[in-house]
Design an enzyme around this catalytic site. Structure first.
Site, PDB file in Angstrom:
ATOM      1  N   GLU A   1       0.803  -1.230   0.000  1.00  0.00           N
ATOM      2  CA  GLU A   1       0.000   0.000   0.000  1.00  0.00           C
ATOM      3  C   GLU A   1       0.837   1.282   0.000  1.00  0.00           C
ATOM      4  OE1 GLU A   1      -2.857  -0.395   3.197  1.00  0.00           O
ATOM      5  OE2 GLU A   1      -3.346  -2.437   2.625  1.00  0.00           O
TER       6      GLU A   1
ATOM      7  N   GLU B   1      -6.291 -10.577  -1.228  1.00  0.00           N
ATOM      8  CA  GLU B   1      -7.033 -10.386   0.020  1.00  0.00           C
ATOM      9  C   GLU B   1      -8.549 -10.327  -0.231  1.00  0.00           C
ATOM     10  OE1 GLU B   1      -5.464  -7.154   2.347  1.00  0.00           O
ATOM     11  OE2 GLU B   1      -3.395  -7.639   1.902  1.00  0.00           O
TER      12      GLU B   1
HETATM   13  O1  G3I Z   1      -3.164  -8.335  19.018  1.00  0.00           O
HETATM   14  C1  G3I Z   1      -3.988  -7.317  19.607  1.00  0.00           C
HETATM   15  C2  G3I Z   1      -4.584  -7.815  20.910  1.00  0.00           C
HETATM   16  O2  G3I Z   1      -3.533  -8.053  21.836  1.00  0.00           O
HETATM   17  C3  G3I Z   1      -5.560  -6.767  21.452  1.00  0.00           C
HETATM   18  O3  G3I Z   1      -6.185  -7.273  22.631  1.00  0.00           O
HETATM   19  C4  G3I Z   1      -6.612  -6.471  20.377  1.00  0.00           C
HETATM   20  C5  G3I Z   1      -7.640  -5.452  20.832  1.00  0.00           C
HETATM   21  O4  G3I Z   1      -7.051  -4.182  20.778  1.00  0.00           O
HETATM   22  O5  G3I Z   1      -5.964  -5.969  19.191  1.00  0.00           O
HETATM   23  C6  G3I Z   1      -5.105  -6.956  18.642  1.00  0.00           C
HETATM   24  O6  G3I Z   1      -4.481  -6.433  17.482  1.00  0.00           O
HETATM   25  C7  G3I Z   1      -5.377  -6.344  16.372  1.00  0.00           C
HETATM   26  C8  G3I Z   1      -4.758  -7.143  15.217  1.00  0.00           C
HETATM   27  O7  G3I Z   1      -5.568  -7.010  14.032  1.00  0.00           O
HETATM   28  C9  G3I Z   1      -4.638  -8.633  15.559  1.00  0.00           C
HETATM   29  O8  G3I Z   1      -5.906  -9.165  15.776  1.00  0.00           O
HETATM   30  C10 G3I Z   1      -5.470  -4.879  15.970  1.00  0.00           C
HETATM   31  O9  G3I Z   1      -6.156  -4.178  16.996  1.00  0.00           O
HETATM   32  C11 G3I Z   1      -6.261  -4.768  14.681  1.00  0.00           C
HETATM   33  O10 G3I Z   1      -6.214  -3.436  14.192  1.00  0.00           O
HETATM   34  C12 G3I Z   1      -5.605  -5.653  13.600  1.00  0.00           C
HETATM   35  O11 G3I Z   1      -6.420  -5.578  12.431  1.00  0.00           O
HETATM   36  C13 G3I Z   1      -5.782  -6.106  11.243  1.00  0.00           C
HETATM   37  C14 G3I Z   1      -5.633  -4.961  10.238  1.00  0.00           C
HETATM   38  O12 G3I Z   1      -5.052  -5.481   9.034  1.00  0.00           O
HETATM   39  C15 G3I Z   1      -4.759  -3.879  10.810  1.00  0.00           C
HETATM   40  O13 G3I Z   1      -4.490  -2.932   9.829  1.00  0.00           O
HETATM   41  C16 G3I Z   1      -6.687  -7.174  10.652  1.00  0.00           C
HETATM   42  O14 G3I Z   1      -6.727  -8.301  11.531  1.00  0.00           O
HETATM   43  C17 G3I Z   1      -6.164  -7.619   9.292  1.00  0.00           C
HETATM   44  O15 G3I Z   1      -7.100  -8.476   8.646  1.00  0.00           O
HETATM   45  C18 G3I Z   1      -5.944  -6.407   8.387  1.00  0.00           C
HETATM   46  O16 G3I Z   1      -5.378  -6.854   7.210  1.00  0.00           O
HETATM   47  C19 G3I Z   1      -4.995  -5.815   6.272  1.00  0.00           C
HETATM   48  C20 G3I Z   1      -3.792  -6.320   5.509  1.00  0.00           C
HETATM   49  O17 G3I Z   1      -2.754  -6.651   6.410  1.00  0.00           O
HETATM   50  C21 G3I Z   1      -3.342  -5.303   4.478  1.00  0.00           C
HETATM   51  N1  G3I Z   1      -4.456  -4.963   3.564  1.00  0.00           N
HETATM   52  C22 G3I Z   1      -5.655  -4.483   4.260  1.00  0.00           C
HETATM   53  C23 G3I Z   1      -6.136  -5.537   5.266  1.00  0.00           C
HETATM   54  C24 G3I Z   1      -7.419  -5.083   5.925  1.00  0.00           C
HETATM   55  O18 G3I Z   1      -7.188  -3.939   6.699  1.00  0.00           O
END
Ligand code: G3I
Length: 376
Positions: A170, A275
């Site tokens: 990105e 994705e």
């Molecule tokens: O690991 C922490 C956990 O310890 C905590 O309790 C919890 C609540 O705050 O958060 C957890 O981290 C989360 C992480 O996913 C793991 O589950 C983050 O808050 C959350 O923001 C993160 O979201 C991910 C997102 O990328 C972040 O940008 C999504 O799972 C993931 O599917 C998404 O994937 C991205 C690709 O990498 C790039 N392209 C876009 C796609 C969708 O955004």
């Protein structure tokens, strides 16, 4: 003499093969990877509960239906390299992910090395961790060193085991210009080629991918093509392009998907859908996580998905896969961004249904539609 009656599984397999659809030899039910075995790999983004086996249903579905995996989060900088210094890495989740992939004979993706999101703030700060006046206070030399060390360490650790890396994720704005991320601001435009160079040095055999979203929109698509061609002209080993394909029911049009895949096919790199999911609840045009507007649609399907919507989703997926099949000679891999609807990033406190398997891990009508769209 009575002929031995073939066992039920054998009968199911024979029926399936006769019907021309590829089936799972154990269960006799159709599988995505078998249906598309002559076209492209079918991958899925997986989470820690799945690759550690805690989510037994999810893990079983992954093994049965897919032949490639992507790490939804565990190889991102904030998780694998949360702290500065020699002991700043935490490899355990990444090691478990790669072990799962190897044990199950998967084409293993590494996601992602350089991204403006999910990168710890220390990466962009000076050696003492200061951020002067709120600005990022690392300089070009220091940030290049951190980038080099991170890529050499992570790609080097999984050399020969992870087949394809999202080296840069990105990097473009919606108009096709370079995003003013901390990477671009501190190092300059050449941060992208440096990242690919370092990744190639660490594993010369790995496929090195540029990954982005909304590439179906012409301005951004043209920006991605120009970026790839510029890297190629400089002899930088970018060997794949990833179109994330976080789509909606009405965007992009199939014609846009078709034009995008035709344009990418001319680049001479592997083309991958990286994705895939279909957002039923609607959100801002941009999948930009940082700019995601507050959801404006209420939780309309909190009590389940009406059959008419299930059927519309099935038609949407059938349309997308009909275009993918048209470009099957150019596409190497189609990856879904999550196993079952309950795993999807698109829920965010609401009930969304973006994937092919419901929350009970049963296939949806969209799964049947995708199976039936496979090239015979
Ligand atoms: O690991 C922490 C956990 O310890 C905590 O309790 C919890 C609540 O705050 O958060 C957890 O981290 C989360 C992480 O996913 C793991 O589950 C983050 O808050 C959350 O923001 C993160 O979201 C991910 C997102 O990328 C972040 O940008 C999504 O799972 C993931 O599917 C998404 O994937 C991205 C690709 O990498 C790039 N392209 C876009 C796609 C969708 O955004």
């Amino acid at each position: 003499m009575l002929m031995n009656t073939p066992s039920l599984p054998l009968l199911l397999v024979l029926t399936g093969l006769l019907a021309g659809c590829a089936t799972n030899p154990k269960t006799g039910s159709p599988t995505l990877k078998d249906a598309y075995q002559d076209d492209f790999m079918i991958g899925v983004a997986i989470n820690q509960k799945q690759f550690t086996g805690e989510d037994t249903n999810g893990a079983a579905l992954i093994k049965a239906q897919f032949n490639s995996i992507s790490p939804e989060n565990v190889l991102k900088w904030e998780i694998i390299h949360p702290r500065p210094g020699e002991n700043g890495y935490d490899f355990e989740p990444g090691d478990r992910y790669v072990d799962f992939g190897e044990t199950n004979g998967m084409y293993i993706i590494g996601h992602t090395l350089i991204w403006h999101s999910q990168t710890p703030r220390w990466v962009f700060r000076d050696a003492n961790g200061r951020a002067l006046n709120g600005t990022n206070s690392a300089d070009r030399e220091l940030l290049l060193k951190r980038m080099h060390d991170h890529i050499q360490t992570v790609v080097g650790r999984y050399k020969g085991r992870i087949q394809c890396w999202d080296v840069v994720n990105e990097a473009l704005n919606e108009d096709g210009t370079l995003r003013r991320s901390p990477w671009q601001r501190i190092i300059g435009d050449d941060y992208i080629e440096k990242a690919f160079q370092y990744a190639h040095e660490a594993d010369p055999d790995a496929v090195l991918r540029y990954n982005d979203y909304s590439l179906e929109n012409e301005p951004k698509r043209k920006g991605a093509i120009a970026l790839i061609q510029k890297l190629q002209a400089r002899g930088i080993p970018v060997t794949a392009i990833g179109s994330q394909s976080h789509v909606k029911m009405d965007w992009p049009a199939l014609e846009q998907v078709d034009a995008t895949l035709s344009a990418f096919a001319k680049l001479g790199v592997k083309v991958m859908i990286t994705e895939l999911d279909v957002d039923l609840l609607g959100r801002s045009e941009s999948a930009e996580v940082a700019e995601m507007q507050r959801e404006i649609t209420s939780n309309v399907y909190s009590n389940g998905l009406p059959d008419a919507v299930q059927q519309a989703l099935a038609r949407r997926y059938a349309g997308l896969f009909s275009v993918f099949v048209k470009h099957r000679k150019d596409i190497a891999l189609v990856t879904f961004w999550g196993v079952s609807d309950g795993d999807s990033w698109l829920n965010r406190g609401r009930m969304n249904y973006p994937l092919l398997f419901r929350r009970d891990h049963k296939p949806s009508p969209a799964f049947d539609a995708v199976i039936n769209t496979a090239h015979r």
